[in-house]
Design a protein around this motif. Structure first.
Motif, short mmCIF file in Angstrom:
data_model
loop_
_atom_site.label_atom_id
_atom_site.label_comp_id
_atom_site.label_asym_id
_atom_site.label_seq_id
_atom_site.Cartn_x
_atom_site.Cartn_y
_atom_site.Cartn_z
N PRO A 227 2.94 4.39 9.09
CA PRO A 227 4.84 4.72 8.41
C PRO A 227 4.81 5.61 6.77
O PRO A 227 6.27 5.99 6.96
N LEU A 228 3.69 6.37 7.06
CA LEU A 228 3.48 7.32 5.94
C LEU A 228 4.11 8.49 6.65
O LEU A 228 5.16 9.34 6.16
N ALA A 229 4.17 8.76 8.02
CA ALA A 229 4.88 9.93 8.69
C ALA A 229 6.08 9.73 8.62
O ALA A 229 6.72 10.74 8.53
N LYS A 230 6.22 8.58 8.52
CA LYS A 230 8.05 8.28 9.35
C LYS A 230 8.42 8.77 8.29
O LYS A 230 9.90 9.24 7.99
N LEU A 231 7.83 8.04 6.87
CA LEU A 231 8.08 8.74 5.62
C LEU A 231 8.69 9.81 4.87
O LEU A 231 9.47 10.71 4.82
N SER A 232 7.51 10.87 5.62
CA SER A 232 7.79 12.69 5.80
C SER A 232 8.10 13.20 6.76
O SER A 232 8.75 13.91 5.69
N ALA B 6 -6.52 0.19 -0.22
CA ALA B 6 -6.35 1.26 0.07
C ALA B 6 -7.11 2.27 0.49
O ALA B 6 -6.65 2.88 1.90
N ALA B 7 -8.50 2.56 0.03
CA ALA B 7 -9.42 3.40 0.74
C ALA B 7 -10.40 3.21 1.30
O ALA B 7 -10.83 4.01 2.41
N HIS B 8 -10.53 1.89 2.07
CA HIS B 8 -10.76 1.90 3.32
C HIS B 8 -10.16 1.35 4.32
O HIS B 8 -10.75 1.45 5.57
N ASN B 9 -9.68 1.80 4.17
CA ASN B 9 -7.96 0.98 5.20
C ASN B 9 -6.77 2.49 5.40
O ASN B 9 -6.03 1.59 5.83
N GLU B 10 -7.11 3.83 5.46
CA GLU B 10 -6.13 4.69 5.47
C GLU B 10 -5.22 4.79 7.34
O GLU B 10 -4.22 4.66 6.52
N VAL B 11 -5.98 3.60 7.56
CA VAL B 11 -5.31 4.62 9.21
C VAL B 11 -3.71 2.79 9.20
O VAL B 11 -2.81 3.14 9.58
N LEU C 267 0.55 -0.94 -0.38
CA LEU C 267 -0.11 0.02 -0.12
C LEU C 267 0.92 1.38 0.56
O LEU C 267 0.51 2.44 -0.37
N LEU C 268 2.38 1.05 0.62
CA LEU C 268 2.89 2.36 0.92
C LEU C 268 3.34 2.21 -1.12
O LEU C 268 3.59 3.59 -1.06
#
Length: 124
Positions: A108-113, A98-103, A32-33
């Motif tokens: 990990p997305l915050a850590k990437l950012s 992805a659309a229904h499970n963004e959590v 998903l990432l």
């Protein structure tokens, strides 16, 4: 029980191999990432998960071997992206997941950012 080897071979990825590959949460989140970011290397994913490189590489190998991700070598680093030859039904499964499970990818997305110089950052 009937097998669908012919369908899986002709499509590249079949339901059994798809769901087997995604049965592990780290592999699901990784895919998903990669879907969201278009491409990631192992060093970015180790930061995103706070996991050891061998563990992340092992899971990426499973995604690659199942046909879900494509790879591109640049120097000593390998970059992973969604396989452009995936059947439409697989892409729809990923889109819906992805659309229904963004959590699943928030942390990990915050850590990437938060990585310095991202998105310009590439593996050293």
């Amino acid at each position: 029980m009937p097998t669908h080897e012919t369908d899986e071979q002709s499509a590249g990825v079949g339901p059994t191999s798809l769901f087997r590959a995604l049965s592990d949460e780290l592999r699901l989140i990784t895919l998903l990432l990669i879907r969201r970011e278009k491409e990631l290397c192992v060093c970015e994913l180790t930061e995103a998960f706070g996991a050891a490189q061998p563990k992340v590489s092992r899971h990426l190998a499973i995604l690659r071997d199942s046909g879900l991700v494509a790879t591109e070598r640049r120097g000593q680093w390998v970059y992973y992206s969604i396989n452009p030859d995936l059947p439409l039904w697989v892409l729809r499964v990923l889109d819906e997941t992805a659309a229904h499970n963004e959590v699943l990818i928030q942390s990990p997305l915050a850590k990437l950012s938060a990585l310095a110089e991202r998105p310009a950052l590439r593996c050293p």
